[in-house]
Write a protein that holds these residues in place. Structure first.
Motif, PDB file in Angstrom:
ATOM      1  N   ASN A   2      39.308  39.228  41.312  1.00  0.00           N
ATOM      2  CA  ASN A   2      40.712  39.258  41.735  1.00  0.00           C
ATOM      3  C   ASN A   2      41.028  40.403  42.704  1.00  0.00           C
ATOM      4  O   ASN A   2      41.875  41.252  42.439  1.00  0.00           O
ATOM      5  CB  ASN A   2      41.639  39.345  40.516  1.00  0.00           C
ATOM      6  CG  ASN A   2      41.468  38.173  39.585  1.00  0.00           C
ATOM      7  OD1 ASN A   2      41.170  37.063  40.026  1.00  0.00           O
ATOM      8  ND2 ASN A   2      41.642  38.418  38.296  1.00  0.00           N
ATOM      9  N   VAL A   3      40.351  40.401  43.837  1.00  0.00           N
ATOM     10  CA  VAL A   3      40.599  41.403  44.874  1.00  0.00           C
ATOM     11  C   VAL A   3      41.394  40.763  46.011  1.00  0.00           C
ATOM     12  O   VAL A   3      41.062  39.654  46.457  1.00  0.00           O
ATOM     13  CB  VAL A   3      39.286  41.987  45.424  1.00  0.00           C
ATOM     14  CG1 VAL A   3      39.576  43.028  46.511  1.00  0.00           C
ATOM     15  CG2 VAL A   3      38.459  42.612  44.296  1.00  0.00           C
ATOM     16  N   ASN A   4      42.417  41.458  46.480  1.00  0.00           N
ATOM     17  CA  ASN A   4      43.262  40.970  47.567  1.00  0.00           C
ATOM     18  C   ASN A   4      43.338  42.005  48.683  1.00  0.00           C
ATOM     19  O   ASN A   4      43.470  43.203  48.424  1.00  0.00           O
ATOM     20  CB  ASN A   4      44.679  40.697  47.054  1.00  0.00           C
ATOM     21  CG  ASN A   4      44.701  39.629  45.990  1.00  0.00           C
ATOM     22  OD1 ASN A   4      44.629  38.443  46.284  1.00  0.00           O
ATOM     23  ND2 ASN A   4      44.799  40.050  44.725  1.00  0.00           N
TER      24      ASN A   4
ATOM     25  N   SER B  44      41.947  36.664  46.203  1.00  0.00           N
ATOM     26  CA  SER B  44      42.040  35.775  45.039  1.00  0.00           C
ATOM     27  C   SER B  44      43.431  35.184  44.824  1.00  0.00           C
ATOM     28  O   SER B  44      43.560  34.077  44.304  1.00  0.00           O
ATOM     29  CB  SER B  44      41.618  36.538  43.781  1.00  0.00           C
ATOM     30  OG  SER B  44      42.458  37.662  43.566  1.00  0.00           O
ATOM     31  N   ASP B  45      44.487  35.908  45.211  1.00  0.00           N
ATOM     32  CA  ASP B  45      45.845  35.442  44.924  1.00  0.00           C
ATOM     33  C   ASP B  45      46.500  34.715  46.086  1.00  0.00           C
ATOM     34  O   ASP B  45      47.614  34.198  45.935  1.00  0.00           O
ATOM     35  CB  ASP B  45      46.725  36.621  44.505  1.00  0.00           C
ATOM     36  CG  ASP B  45      46.451  37.061  43.078  1.00  0.00           C
ATOM     37  OD1 ASP B  45      47.148  36.590  42.170  1.00  0.00           O
ATOM     38  OD2 ASP B  45      45.511  37.847  42.868  1.00  0.00           O
TER      39      ASP B  45
ATOM     40  N   PRO C  54      44.997  42.295  39.057  1.00  0.00           N
ATOM     41  CA  PRO C  54      44.269  42.171  40.321  1.00  0.00           C
ATOM     42  C   PRO C  54      44.218  43.510  41.057  1.00  0.00           C
ATOM     43  O   PRO C  54      44.874  44.483  40.666  1.00  0.00           O
ATOM     44  CB  PRO C  54      45.093  41.146  41.112  1.00  0.00           C
ATOM     45  CG  PRO C  54      45.976  40.488  40.117  1.00  0.00           C
ATOM     46  CD  PRO C  54      46.226  41.492  39.040  1.00  0.00           C
ATOM     47  N   TYR C  55      43.451  43.526  42.126  1.00  0.00           N
ATOM     48  CA  TYR C  55      43.395  44.675  43.022  1.00  0.00           C
ATOM     49  C   TYR C  55      44.084  44.295  44.339  1.00  0.00           C
ATOM     50  O   TYR C  55      43.921  43.175  44.821  1.00  0.00           O
ATOM     51  CB  TYR C  55      41.946  45.078  43.318  1.00  0.00           C
ATOM     52  CG  TYR C  55      41.155  45.502  42.107  1.00  0.00           C
ATOM     53  CD1 TYR C  55      41.104  46.843  41.722  1.00  0.00           C
ATOM     54  CD2 TYR C  55      40.453  44.567  41.339  1.00  0.00           C
ATOM     55  CE1 TYR C  55      40.378  47.234  40.605  1.00  0.00           C
ATOM     56  CE2 TYR C  55      39.727  44.949  40.227  1.00  0.00           C
ATOM     57  CZ  TYR C  55      39.694  46.285  39.860  1.00  0.00           C
ATOM     58  OH  TYR C  55      38.969  46.672  38.756  1.00  0.00           O
ATOM     59  N   VAL C  56      44.829  45.247  44.895  1.00  0.00           N
ATOM     60  CA  VAL C  56      45.428  45.048  46.215  1.00  0.00           C
ATOM     61  C   VAL C  56      45.004  46.208  47.112  1.00  0.00           C
ATOM     62  O   VAL C  56      45.262  47.374  46.783  1.00  0.00           O
ATOM     63  CB  VAL C  56      46.965  44.983  46.159  1.00  0.00           C
ATOM     64  CG1 VAL C  56      47.538  44.913  47.576  1.00  0.00           C
ATOM     65  CG2 VAL C  56      47.429  43.774  45.351  1.00  0.00           C
TER      66      VAL C  56
END
Length: 427
Positions: free
Chosen positions: A246-248, A380-381, A43-45
């Motif tokens: 999946n970007v946060n 996403s998370d 994912p990306y944070v």
């Protein structure tokens, strides 16, 4: 001949002056770093800090974008800064999962008696010297596990702390507007997959600046909140347009803000002016005393306590409440001092002839609620439509590591178990 010599001196002086006035706004890129196959699937944070964004500012000033995103995701009633509730200590706590006494940045300005050197956040040589910084920052944790990272002026991100800078970073300055910073983050996310950062840290100073200068209730502070809120809205929109999976987003602040009583400040006890016996360090909301002769500590403490006013408390550092983690037992680098004078908000200590700002921070957030900071998270998370109770800011570190699948080998103060319930599919 004299005229020619004088002219040359003038030209040389102008060149030196011009060079001093140049601000380095260029991006720094560490070469030959790449995501391998596994990190490219992570994912990306995007972790955003807005300095001085008090826990209630979003509702107080109707920050529409932040309210919308946090209502869709996770919002904490407040986040509890580490003590003291000051900028550099708390940004480094957020990014290392350690209390200030454990990572060494115990104030924005302090003296290290082992090194015989002073640290000042405003000195580039200090700020970019990683030997002052304890702990493993998140970008270093990521890079060592082959996950590319980037930072836009987070505290310490231009330093070689833990021997590992982010792949992409900038030296600190305040030339970029919030919108320009948004575009730089978006450009990082447009990079090819093998060079695209999966952990990005981003810093905005505007709200803190307005709060200091005008106070937390001023129109200027409200305008600064709206400025950042618009930037967050722009950031989310532009990132969404990239179509990444999946970007946060994690939106945090380091501390809050309160209007202080600058018109009737507390006097520093005259006994402390004896430089042969003491050094003292005054951040106005906390005064730290270093007694040069250890045998005098108890005697001096009793004298200070006997002569104090009702507007402040005097503590031996080892007697400070344990939950502050700011005592002798915690002081890994021996930088705190043995005696602490702590004003009761909104009082401050101020040297004669010196001025202070309208708004300040640094007080104990457990006693002064205006010191509490902000935590919002969405993406996403994260679970949806969830409000959680207050928690300590050191817990953000293991949360980010969990999302990115990073292994933490060194001991930290943050606890993942406190944050797991806000994540999807995490029991």
């Amino acid at each position: 001949m004299k005229k020619i010599f004088s002219f040359c001196l003038l030209v040389l002086s102008l060149i030196i002056f011009a060079q001093k006035g140049i601000t380095d706004t260029a991006q720094v890129v560490i070469p030959n770093r790449f995501n391998n196959a596994e990190p490219m699937q992570k994912p990306y944070v995007i972790m955003i800090s807005t300095d001085g964004f008090r826990y209630d500012y979003a509702k107080k000033y109707n920050a529409e974008n932040l309210l919308k995103f946090s209502n869709q995701g996770v919002q904490s009633k407040a986040m509890i800064p580490s003590y003291p509730s000051i900028t550099f200590p708390n940004h480094w706590s957020l990014i290392t999962g350690l209390y200030p006494s454990h990572h060494g940045l115990i104030d924005n300005f302090f003296y290290d008696y082992a090194r015989k050197e002073s640290y000042a956040m405003s000195k580039k040589d200090n700020a970019e010297d990683g030997s002052w910084y304890g702990g493993i920052p998140l970008w270093s944790l990521a890079e060592r596990q082959n996950v590319i990272s980037a930072s836009l002026q987070w505290v310490g991100s231009a330093s070689d702390a833990d021997g590992m800078r982010p792949t992409y970073y900038y030296h600190y300055h305040e030339k970029f507007s919030p919108s320009e910073k948004v575009n730089k983050v978006v450009n990082w996310l447009k990079l090819p997959e093998d060079r695209r950062p999966h952990f990005i840290s981003l810093y905005f100073p505007e709200v803190d600046g307005a709060g200091h200068r005008f106070g937390p209730d001023a129109k200027e502070t409200e305008s600064a909140v709206h400025l950042i809120d618009e930037a967050i809205g722009e950031l989310v929109q532009k990132v969404n347009e990239l179509g990444l999976k999946n970007v946060n987003f994690i939106f945090v602040s380091d501390h809050g803000m309160i209007k202080v009583d600058g018109g009737a400040p507390l006097e520093i006890p005259s006994i402390l002016f004896d430089k042969n016996r003491f050094d003292y360090y005054n951040s106005q909301t906390l005064l730290r005393v270093y007694v040069k002769n250890p045998d005098e500590v108890k005697k001096v403490y009793k004298e200070l306590k006997a002569n104090k006013t009702d507007d402040y408390e005097v503590f031996l550092d080892k007697k400070l409440p344990k939950y502050l983690h700011f005592s002798t037992r915690d002081d890994k680098y021996n930088r705190i001092g043995q005696i602490l004078l702590i004003p009761k908000a909104p009082k401050i200590f101020l040297e004669k002839g010196k001025k202070t700002s309208v708004g300040k921070h640094g007080y104990n957030p457990r006693i002064v609620p205006e010191m509490k900071s902000t935590f919002f998270a969405w993406g996403s998370d994260f679970k949806n439509n969830l409000v959680i109770r207050e928690f300590e800011n050191v817990n953000v570190y293991p949360l980010v590591a969990e999302i990115l699948g990073l292994k933490i080998d060194e001991k930290i103060d943050g606890k993942l178990k406190k944050m797991k319930p806000i994540l999807k599919n995490k029991n």
